[in-house]
Structures are given as structure tokens and as C-alpha cells.
Design an enzyme around this catalytic site. Structure first.
Site, PDB file in Angstrom:
ATOM      1  CE1 TYR A 115      16.619   4.696  33.334  1.00 45.49           C
ATOM      2  CE2 TYR A 115      14.408   3.849  32.907  1.00 45.49           C
ATOM      3  CZ  TYR A 115      15.277   4.921  33.085  1.00 45.49           C
ATOM      4  OH  TYR A 115      14.787   6.187  33.010  1.00 45.49           O
ATOM      5  CG  HIS A 120      15.939   9.322  33.946  1.00 42.41           C
ATOM      6  ND1 HIS A 120      16.108   8.385  32.960  1.00 42.41           N
ATOM      7  CD2 HIS A 120      16.655  10.396  33.570  1.00 42.41           C
ATOM      8  CE1 HIS A 120      16.889   8.894  32.001  1.00 42.41           C
ATOM      9  NE2 HIS A 120      17.238  10.110  32.360  1.00 42.41           N
ATOM     10  CG  ASP A 179      19.570  12.478  31.317  1.00 41.65           C
ATOM     11  OD1 ASP A 179      20.740  12.767  31.019  1.00 41.65           O
ATOM     12  OD2 ASP A 179      18.972  11.483  30.873  1.00 41.65           O
ATOM     13  CB  CYS A 189       9.652   9.210  26.042  1.00 43.33           C
ATOM     14  SG  CYS A 189      10.060   8.568  27.650  1.00 43.33           S
TER      15      CYS A 189
END
Ligand code: ADP
Ligand code: SF4
Length: 687
Positions: A169, A172, A265, A30
Site C-alpha cells: 500500500y 493517501h 480520494d 475503514c
């Protein structure tokens, strides 16, 4: 051509139908820009490619209005109308010969769809994972078919926008595809729930759909969390995480593997070392022939070579190291290893996304300013005319100002009162878990020591008379700030007259002297009204030194702002593990002898606790006497040859180390300009 031990990092690697020019892979991260700041986003990604990252990825790109992360500034690929915006990004990356990757996402139960107002979707009916009073509905077979179609159409749009690598994806704990994989989110009884084979079905189908749609010319990458660090409550690298990779081993063109959730992460240096993901991801290459990318805050070229040579990874994945130094690969290629600006692992960059604004970085003051201010991370235009600068204070602001001015060709004199450089970063890097923060000082000092433009003086406390005597035309005062000891902070806005000063040890003294600053027998109370990291680190320091430590805060949780750096849970756990007593939601009400009276912030109910030493971590005051003295002596400037006196960094306005660095950098950038140029605004510019 000369060979080097790093050549292996510059080998081209095939990813399905495309080839990456080297092994440096900027994984999706991000920026706090995304679809709301598209020109800034494109410029930032282009600079990564210019800096040598062979693959440059976007952040997550929402594929449909049922995955609406508003107010977050992510990428968006809801429709054809998003293609020109994304084309800017791919053009900027391709200009430098790198591959452009896009991380398609459906966020499932991770989003409340505040803007689109559509019902969130999930494998089973459940609350969304924010605090929004919103439930996601269980997807029926039509929803599953719709989702597959949306993903496929988004992949086709991504291809049309010029992307070379297209992600599926599941990471997360933020994505619908991962929600389907996880027992705790997937309670279905049909062929999409229950056994691992069933929970895997949608993931397998979407990988196949994506390959069908775009796999002729685009690589299909899969991003998967192989461990959630939850034991049997979640994916484990030696359990279902591994089973998933074994089951799908050859289906994608590339595996991008990591830990989930984001706080696992992107662990900070306080809680993990470089390469911390290796124990979890090292099995992946044993079960697939496809290239594997992984992360772990790698900044050391030797470590990168070790990781590749030992067969742990094919690509060195990086988000934060590429933010702190977009030119990291290029510096390795040129053998300029000392010039690498290493990430310090503080997660100030993460704060941008979490607060919905363009990211900033402690080490790299240009990040987020590439487009709107035209700041390049490596190049600054030389000064048009010779200039002399005196910088007083060698903390992050002073060091960065001096470094950047010297780069521009100014003659710089840098003086600091202490016997060591670095100001607050030197103090703070001595605290538990923060040693890497010294990199802020070390990189700048190294640069300054390479140039004849800069003269450096330690143990040189300067007064206004000294400054007038020097007669250097431009003076920057970077004398920092000091922690208050009168209790004034966020909750208490006026000095607390009842504080017994003899029992107070200021955070500065504690940092300077270490736990030896605590001489009284009895409990140490750390009162945190600053609410970020420092109070918790000081509590760690005193508890580890064997002092009974009590952490008092008006906040309902420890270090609330550290939620934005993904550290809050780890910080609170660490204090609990160290035996620190936590008293939340309390203010200071009185102090008498060895007793401190606290009051509940909600009810006012009073409690007395024993307190031999009070460390108030509340707010700071600028050390700006020198500036006031010089302003009072303005009539003498002309005779002394002084043209400007400017405060920078914490002396101007106490804040984050990142803010001090940026302040120093901005001072250097603006030197010589009649007026500082206004930043560009996307909302007034043609898109
Ligand atoms: P910033 O974060 O703004 O860079 P710091 O507090 O880290 O500020 O650094 C300020 C530095 O200024 C400290 O190293 C301190 O020793 C130095 N300093 C403060 N007053 C003077 C002075 N009068 N002369 C020289 N150095 C000073
Ligand atoms: Fe690294 Fe901190 Fe910069 Fe993020 S903000 S890239 S963690 S130095």
C-alpha cells in the site's frame, strides 16, 4: 439462463493465483471497528460478501508497533496473536465464496505511535503529520532491512489468516512506501532517495518480497495514489504517478489506483460527481496487462458497465457504495435496480473512523449494528402479531420507520403536513451541491409505494384530536425540528435578547424559499454556531444569488466538524472563492439597526459590521407540541385504542439525518418487543 446487459459485471476475473467471482470489488475502507471490535468487523465484512462483493478487503492493517495508529480502530497484524482475530474476517468472507483481501500498512510519518511509544520512522528526519509534538527519525539501512522483514512477516501472517489478496500500500499520503516515493518527504542522498528510480527502490523491493513470501497462493495487489491534486508539488497522473506504474507495470497481480490524500480520494457529492477519478486513473490500463480496480462512488449499474466496456477498469471498486448498500451487486444480478440504496456522498461514514467509533451511514442504518444488534441490511424478522402504526411526519425518520415496519408486515399509515415527502432532506437537497441527498427520500418512498401495507397521505397536518380519532394502536411522532432564531447554540447558551427579529431569516425559511427569502438590501450575515455543513451551504446559496455574504463563527475555522467528513478545506476554499467574507473566532455582541456588533472570542475586542439580514445557524428545537398534547391526553388513549406514542428522529432529539434514519429504523425493529434488547458488547464477550 436469461442474459442481461449487466452480465459483464459478473464475469470471474483472475488476479494472479486466485480468481474473483465477479467484478465487484470492495476496496479497503475503514470501519471504526478494526482490531478493537473484531466480531463486529467480521460480521460487517461477511455481509458484504453475502451481498455479492466478489472481493472484500479489510481496512489498513498495521504491520508493526512502529506503525501504531492508536486511538484509531484499524486492523492490526503486529504478531501471530492477531491471526485468530483476522481469521474471523476471512472465514466470514469465504462463507459466501468471495475473496478476502488485506491492506497491509506501515504508516511511517503519519503516526505518532502514541500507544507503543516507539519512534516513528520516515525516509528523512521530519515532524509527523498530525499535530503531535513528535518527530519521525530517518531510517538507516538497518531500519530499511527491518521494515522489509516486518512487511514480509506480516504477509506470511496474512496468508496464515486465510487472506487471498495481500496488499502493498502506497496511498493517501499515509504510508511509508508512499513517503519514500515523494520528493517532499524523501530527502535522502543514498540509493533510496533522489532520482525516481531510487525513490522507487523500496516499493519495488517490498512488492518482490511479498510475491516471494506469499505469491504462490495469494495475489499481491498494489494500491497506489496516481495523483495528489497538488500539481507539481506531488504525484501527477501525467507525471511521476504514471512513471511509477510504467516502471512496475507487470510486477503486482493487481493495480488498485486512486487519488491521494483521503480527502481527494473520498470526495463528497458536494464537490464531485460519480466517476470523478476517471480522468486520473484511465491511463493505468494502457500501461499494464494486470487487472485494474478504481473507485469513484459508482452506484449506477449503467455507469459500471460503461467503465468496464470502455476499458477504463476491470473491477468496479467501491467503499461508500458498498456501505450504503452491501447488497448492491446482488440487486444488480437479480435485476432489482430500483432497490439499490444509493450512497448520497455525504461522508458521515468517514466520520466514524475520524472519531474512533464504529461507522454509521446516512442511507444504511444497519451499518455498524450487524453484530452488536444483529441487524441485517436486507432482512428484518416479521412481526409475531399483526400491528397497526400511524407515523406522523414523512422526513427521514418517519419514512424509514414506515418502510421498515411495512417490511415487517405492519399496517402503516404515514401522514405529513406538507405537499412533498422527505422533510428536511427535501429542503436540504435543494441547496447547492446537495441534490443527491434526495436519495434518502426517494429510496424509501419507492419501497413504500411497492407495498400494499402502507397508506401515504400528504397535506395532512394532524392534531392530537385527529390522532385520537384515527385510533391507530401505535403512534410514532416524527415531526422533526426547527432552527432556533434566538441565537442559542454551542457558544451562546442563552437567548440573545438584542437580536433584531425583523432582520432575521431562519435557516428553515431560507431553505424553503431559497435566496428569494432575502428581501432587505445590504449584507447577509450567516452566523454559524452549528459548525457542520449547513451554514456554509447557506452562505454558498446567498453568495451565488449575488448578496454580499459575511460568514461569522466563534470557531477559528469554517465548519470545523466537516474535518471529520474530509470537507473542511474544500468548504473554506469554496467560500473564499465565492467572495464570502469570513470572520472567525467572533461571537455576537449587539445588534442595532443595520449594524451588528461582534466580539473577539479571545480578547473581547468589539467590531461593528453592516448587516441587513442575519441568518443564525445555531441549533434546533424539536417540533414536539403534538407529542406533548398526546401525553396530556393519555386518559383518552384506551378508549381511542391507542397503546403507544413514541417520538422518533429530530422530534425526539435533533441530529444528523443518519441519526434520524437510525431512529426510525430502531423504532421498527423494536416494535412488538417487550423491551428493546441491549446491544452486545465486545469488551465482555469472548474474543
Ligand atoms: P426527521 O429528520 O426526524 O425525519 P424532518 O424534519 O425531516 O424530521 O421531518 C419532519 C416532517 O414532519 C416534516 O415533513 C413536517 O412537514 C412533518 N410534520 C410536522 N408536524 C406535523 C404534523 N402535526 N402532522 C403531520 N406532519 C407533520
Ligand atoms: Fe454514502 Fe453517506 Fe453512507 Fe457514507 S454515510 S456510505 S457517503 S450515504
Amino acid at each position: 439462463m436469461k442474459t442481461s446487459q449487466f452480465d459483464i459485471l459478473f464475469e470471474p476475473i483472475k488476479i494472479g493465483p486466485v480468481t474473483a467471482p465477479n467484478r465487484f470489488y470492495q476496496v479497503p475502507h475503514c470501519t471504526g471497528m478494526g482490531h478493537r471490535y473484531p466480531q463486529a468487523e467480521a460480521r460487517l465484512r461477511g455481509i458484504k460478501a453475502e451481498g455479492g462483493w466478489g472481493v472484500v478487503s479489510t481496512q489498513e492493517a498495521e504491520i508493526h508497533p512502529t506503525s501504531d495508529l492508536t486511538p484509531a480502530n484499524e486492523a492490526r497484524i503486529w504478531g501471530e496473536e492477531d491471526i485468530p482475530t483476522l481469521r474471523r474476517v476471512t472465514d466470514a468472507i469465504h462463507e459466501h465464496g468471495s475473496l478476502a483481501a488485506i491492506q497491509l500498512v506501515h504508516n511511517g510519518l503519519h503516526t505518532a505511535n502514541r500507544y507503543s511509544r516507539l519512534s516513528p520512522i520516515a525516509p528523512s528526519s521530519c515532524l509527523v503529520d498530525s499535530n503531535d509534538p513528535v518527530q519521525a527519525r530517518a531510517m538507516d539501512k538497518t531500519d530499511i532491512a527491518d521494515f522489509r522483514r516486518w512487511h514480509k512477516e506480516a504477509a506470511l501472517r496474512a496468508k496464515a489468516a486465510g487472506f487471498d489478496v495481500i496488499y502493498v500500500y502506497a496511498g493517501h499520503d499515509m504510508t511509508l512506501l508512499q513517503h519514500f516515493l515523494l520528493k517532499r518527504h524523501n530527502h535522502r542522498t543514498d540509493e533510496y532517495g533522489g532520482t525516481m528510480e531510487n525513490r522507487l527502490r523500496l516499493f519495488r523491493e517490498v512488492i518482490a518480497d511479498t510475491k516471494d513470501a506469499v505469491g504462490d497462493t495469494c495475489a499481491v495487489a498494489v494500491r497506489l495514489a496516481v495523483d495528489e491534486l497538488m500539481g507539481d508539488g506531488g504525484l501527477r497522473h501525467d507525471g511521476e504517478g504514471r512513471e511509477i506504474i510504467e516502471a512496475l507495470a507487470e510486477e503486482p497481480d493487481l493495480w488498485d489506483v486512486n487519488l491521494s490524500d483521503w480527502s481527494n480520494d473520498s470526495q463528497t457529492a458536494r464537490f464531485s460527481d460519480e466517476g470523478f477519478q476517471e480522468p486520473y486513473t484511465s491511463f493505468v490500463k494502457l500501461v499494464t496487462t494486470k487487472p485494474v480496480v478504481g473507485v469513484g462512488r459508482y452506484t449506477s449499474p449503467d455507469n459500471m458497465v460503461r467503465v468496464v466496456k470502455s476499458g477504463l477498469l476491470d473491477f468496479i471498486g467501491a467503499a461508500r457504495p458498498s456501505i450504503a448498500d452491501p447488497f448492491l451487486p446482488e440487486k444488480i444480478r437479480q435485476g432489482r435496480l430500483e432497490d439499490i440504496r444509493e450512497c448520497i456522498g455525504c461522508n458521515i461514514c468517514v466520520m466514524g473512523d475520524n472519531t474512533n467509533v464504529p461507522m454509521r451511514c446516512t442511507q444504511n442504518p444497519t451499518i455498524g449494528e450487524e453484530w452488536r444488534k444483529g441487524w441485517h441490511p436486507e432482512n428484518i424478522p416479521p412481526l409475531e402479531a399483526a400491528q397497526n402504526h400511524l407515523i406522523i411526519g414523512g422526513g427521514p425518520a418517519g419514512l424509514e420507520a414506515a418502510r421498515a415496519l411495512a417490511q415487517r408486515g405492519a399496517e402503516v399509515t404515514l401522514a405529513d403536513a406538507r405537499g412533498t415527502w422527505g422533510g428536511r432532506v427535501t429542503l436540504e437537497s435543494g441547496l447547492p451541491g446537495l441534490s443527491s441527498w434526495g436519495r434518502v427520500r426517494d429510496w424509501r418512498l419507492w419501497q413504500l409505494r411497492q407495498t400494499a401495507q402502507a397508506s401515504l397521505y400528504l397535506e395532512s397536518r394532524l392534531s392530537s384530536d385527529d390522532v385520537l380519532d384515527f385510533g391507530i394502536a401505535h403512534v410514532a411522532i416524527a415531526t422533526g425540528a426547527e432552527w432556533r432564531i434566538d441565537g442559542v447554540g454551542r457558544h451562546h447558551r442563552e437567548p440573545l435578547a438584542f437580536l433584531r427579529q425583523a432582520a432575521i431569516v431562519s435557516p428553515d425559511t431560507l431553505m424553503e424559499k431559497g435566496a428569494g427569502a432575502i428581501t432587505a438590501n445590504g449584507p447577509v450575515v450567516i452566523f454559524d454556531d452549528d459548525r457542520f455543513y449547513l451554514a456554509s451551504v447557506l452562505a454558498e446559496l446567498t453568495a451565488k444569488a449575488g448578496h454580499k455574504t459575511i460568514f461569522v463563527t466563534p470557531s477559528p475555522i469554517v465548519s470545523p466538524w466537516s474535518e471529520n467528513t474530509l470537507e473542511q478545506v474544500r468548504i473554506q476554499k469554496r467560500l473564499i472563492d465565492l467572495g464570502v467574507e469570513i470572520i472567525a473566532s467572533h461571537e455576537l455582541a449587539d445588534m442595532d439597526g443595520d449594524s451588528l456588533t461582534l466580539a473577539c472570542c479571545y480578547s473581547g475586542k468589539r467590531t461593528q459590521i453592516a448587516c441587513a439580514t442575519l441568518v443564525p445557524v445555531t441549533s434546533r428545537l424539536p417540533v414536539d407540541q403534538l407529542w406533548h398534547d398526546l401525553m396530556g391526553a393519555q386518559s383518552k388513549w384506551a378508549d381511542a385504542g391507542i397503546k403507544s406514542v413514541t417520538r422518533i428522529g429530530d422530534c425526539y432529539s435533533p441530529g444528523l439525518i443518519a441519526v434520524a434514519c437510525q431512529s426510525g429504523h430502531g423504532y421498527a425493529r423494536d416494535a412488538g418487543a417487550k423491551t428493546a434488547p441491549l446491544p452486545l458488547r465486545e469488551d465482555f464477550s469472548p474474543k
